[in-house]
Design a protein around this motif. Sequence first.
Motif, PDB file in Angstrom:
ATOM      1  N   ALA A 221       0.823  -1.215   0.000  1.00 51.89           N
ATOM      2  CA  ALA A 221       0.000   0.000   0.000  1.00 51.89           C
ATOM      3  C   ALA A 221       0.855   1.263   0.000  1.00 51.89           C
ATOM      4  N   GLN A 222       2.038   1.185   0.561  1.00 51.54           N
ATOM      5  CA  GLN A 222       2.902   2.364   0.633  1.00 51.54           C
ATOM      6  C   GLN A 222       3.322   2.871  -0.741  1.00 51.54           C
ATOM      7  N   GLU A 223       3.210   2.020  -1.755  1.00 52.67           N
ATOM      8  CA  GLU A 223       3.551   2.474  -3.108  1.00 52.67           C
ATOM      9  C   GLU A 223       2.571   3.529  -3.619  1.00 52.67           C
ATOM     10  N   THR A 224       1.374   3.578  -3.053  1.00 57.24           N
ATOM     11  CA  THR A 224       0.369   4.559  -3.495  1.00 57.24           C
ATOM     12  C   THR A 224       0.030   5.562  -2.394  1.00 57.24           C
ATOM     13  N   MET A 225       0.888   5.655  -1.389  1.00 60.45           N
ATOM     14  CA  MET A 225       0.625   6.562  -0.270  1.00 60.45           C
ATOM     15  C   MET A 225       1.833   7.476  -0.054  1.00 60.45           C
ATOM     16  N   GLY A 226       1.604   8.593   0.621  1.00 62.50           N
ATOM     17  CA  GLY A 226       2.711   9.474   0.965  1.00 62.50           C
ATOM     18  C   GLY A 226       2.396  10.926   0.677  1.00 62.50           C
ATOM     19  N   LEU A 227       3.375  11.755   0.926  1.00 65.51           N
ATOM     20  CA  LEU A 227       3.216  13.197   0.798  1.00 65.51           C
ATOM     21  C   LEU A 227       3.284  13.636  -0.663  1.00 65.51           C
ATOM     22  N   ASP A 228       2.321  14.418  -1.062  1.00 63.17           N
ATOM     23  CA  ASP A 228       2.277  15.057  -2.369  1.00 63.17           C
ATOM     24  C   ASP A 228       2.497  16.544  -2.113  1.00 63.17           C
TER      25      ASP A 228
ATOM     26  N   THR B  79      -3.774  23.604   0.000  1.00 68.58           N
ATOM     27  CA  THR B  79      -5.000  22.808   0.167  1.00 68.58           C
ATOM     28  C   THR B  79      -4.817  21.645   1.136  1.00 68.58           C
ATOM     29  N   TYR B  80      -3.755  21.694   1.933  1.00 65.00           N
ATOM     30  CA  TYR B  80      -3.458  20.605   2.867  1.00 65.00           C
ATOM     31  C   TYR B  80      -3.536  21.134   4.293  1.00 65.00           C
ATOM     32  N   PHE B  81      -4.244  20.403   5.134  1.00 66.89           N
ATOM     33  CA  PHE B  81      -4.492  20.841   6.503  1.00 66.89           C
ATOM     34  C   PHE B  81      -3.702  20.020   7.508  1.00 66.89           C
ATOM     35  N   VAL B  82      -3.378  20.654   8.605  1.00 70.36           N
ATOM     36  CA  VAL B  82      -2.822  20.001   9.780  1.00 70.36           C
ATOM     37  C   VAL B  82      -3.857  20.148  10.885  1.00 70.36           C
ATOM     38  N   ILE B  83      -4.164  19.037  11.552  1.00 68.90           N
ATOM     39  CA  ILE B  83      -5.066  19.051  12.698  1.00 68.90           C
ATOM     40  C   ILE B  83      -4.201  18.928  13.949  1.00 68.90           C
ATOM     41  N   GLU B  84      -4.398  19.838  14.891  1.00 61.58           N
ATOM     42  CA  GLU B  84      -3.593  19.836  16.103  1.00 61.58           C
ATOM     43  C   GLU B  84      -4.474  19.724  17.344  1.00 61.58           C
ATOM     44  N   ALA B  85      -3.858  19.217  18.414  1.00 59.24           N
ATOM     45  CA  ALA B  85      -4.535  19.084  19.704  1.00 59.24           C
ATOM     46  C   ALA B  85      -3.493  19.268  20.807  1.00 59.24           C
TER      47      ALA B  85
ATOM     48  N   CYS C 149      -3.542  14.889   9.419  1.00 61.35           N
ATOM     49  CA  CYS C 149      -3.269  15.754   8.279  1.00 61.35           C
ATOM     50  C   CYS C 149      -4.031  15.206   7.084  1.00 61.35           C
ATOM     51  N   GLY C 150      -4.347  16.075   6.190  1.00 59.51           N
ATOM     52  CA  GLY C 150      -5.078  15.678   4.990  1.00 59.51           C
ATOM     53  C   GLY C 150      -5.615  16.912   4.300  1.00 59.51           C
ATOM     54  N   GLY C 151      -6.107  16.725   3.116  1.00 61.62           N
ATOM     55  CA  GLY C 151      -6.609  17.896   2.421  1.00 61.62           C
ATOM     56  C   GLY C 151      -7.382  17.549   1.175  1.00 61.62           C
ATOM     57  N   TRP C 152      -7.395  18.489   0.289  1.00 59.19           N
ATOM     58  CA  TRP C 152      -8.129  18.325  -0.954  1.00 59.19           C
ATOM     59  C   TRP C 152      -7.246  18.818  -2.091  1.00 59.19           C
ATOM     60  N   GLY C 153      -7.493  18.291  -3.264  1.00 57.07           N
ATOM     61  CA  GLY C 153      -6.708  18.677  -4.414  1.00 57.07           C
ATOM     62  C   GLY C 153      -7.580  19.218  -5.522  1.00 57.07           C
ATOM     63  N   LYS C 154      -7.046  20.206  -6.204  1.00 56.80           N
ATOM     64  CA  LYS C 154      -7.720  20.751  -7.377  1.00 56.80           C
ATOM     65  C   LYS C 154      -7.022  20.289  -8.656  1.00 56.80           C
ATOM     66  N   ARG C 155      -6.106  19.334  -8.490  1.00 59.77           N
ATOM     67  CA  ARG C 155      -5.411  18.740  -9.627  1.00 59.77           C
ATOM     68  C   ARG C 155      -6.025  17.376  -9.926  1.00 59.77           C
ATOM     69  N   ARG C 156      -5.711  16.829 -11.071  1.00 59.49           N
ATOM     70  CA  ARG C 156      -6.344  15.583 -11.506  1.00 59.49           C
ATOM     71  C   ARG C 156      -5.815  14.331 -10.810  1.00 59.49           C
ATOM     72  N   THR C 157      -4.664  14.394 -10.179  1.00 61.39           N
ATOM     73  CA  THR C 157      -4.131  13.228  -9.472  1.00 61.39           C
ATOM     74  C   THR C 157      -5.103  12.814  -8.377  1.00 61.39           C
ATOM     75  N   LEU C 158      -5.509  11.548  -8.389  1.00 60.30           N
ATOM     76  CA  LEU C 158      -6.503  11.051  -7.435  1.00 60.30           C
ATOM     77  C   LEU C 158      -5.891  10.672  -6.101  1.00 60.30           C
TER      78      LEU C 158
ATOM     79  N   GLY D  78      -1.859   9.388  -3.973  1.00 60.81           N
ATOM     80  CA  GLY D  78      -0.435   9.082  -4.019  1.00 60.81           C
ATOM     81  C   GLY D  78       0.459  10.235  -3.654  1.00 60.81           C
ATOM     82  N   GLY D  79       1.694   9.871  -3.364  1.00 56.89           N
ATOM     83  CA  GLY D  79       2.715  10.839  -3.019  1.00 56.89           C
ATOM     84  C   GLY D  79       3.521  11.246  -4.236  1.00 56.89           C
ATOM     85  N   ASN D  80       4.555  12.028  -3.997  1.00 55.67           N
ATOM     86  CA  ASN D  80       5.408  12.492  -5.081  1.00 55.67           C
ATOM     87  C   ASN D  80       5.984  11.330  -5.888  1.00 55.67           C
ATOM     88  N   HIS D  81       6.174  10.191  -5.249  1.00 59.01           N
ATOM     89  CA  HIS D  81       6.805   9.036  -5.884  1.00 59.01           C
ATOM     90  C   HIS D  81       5.830   8.152  -6.677  1.00 59.01           C
ATOM     91  N   THR D  82       4.528   8.380  -6.549  1.00 63.56           N
ATOM     92  CA  THR D  82       3.537   7.497  -7.157  1.00 63.56           C
ATOM     93  C   THR D  82       3.515   7.659  -8.680  1.00 63.56           C
TER      94      THR D  82
END
Length: 184
Positions: free
Chosen positions: A44-51, A59-65, A76-85, A87-91
């Motif tokens: 699964a890590q092949e399709t996960m990571g930081l973009d 468009t990326y949020f950090v949630i803190e407590a 952390c997480g966010g939304w994208g306005k680009r077509r990539t569905l 994955g990270g930079n390496h995907t």
Amino acid sequence: MTARPIFTHRIATEADTDAIVALMKASIAENMKGFLTPEEIIAAQETMGLDTTLLEDGTYFVIEAEKDGKTVMAGCGGWGKRRTLYGGNHTKGRDDTYSDPATEAARIRAMYTHPDWTRRGVGALLLELGENAARKAGFKTIELGSTLPGEPLYRARGYEEVSRETQTAANGQKNTVIKMRKAL
């Protein structure tokens, strides 16, 4: 009964990169255990990571407590306005061109919760933030690429399955990505 934590959120910056990557690694290592074998987690890590385009686009949020008198990153997480569905930079197979809000969907992207903060509303808050921001940007629909562990949350929040793609990872294990959609 423990009081429900109070979360704050902010837009992530490049300065958050190391902390975000550490949170992602912890989330992947721990939060997927109930759904996937250790070998499937590696796959699964092949399709996960930081973009980093999400950071560049704001468009990326950090949630803190607060924990033990310190502010910690709970998710952390966010939304994208680009077509990539997903994955990270390496995907492989990325398309970093911008989506047309009038005819294409925004994307929920790279959602991770630190293992210390699961089942406390971090994922729901990230979805709400991303959906609201995408709606404000003019998008009418939103899509995401879900892992098997993420699917129950997304279904509970109104996302419907569009398709499933099973890929064979470098280690020979199968990795399932579930494309899901929701009207905004």
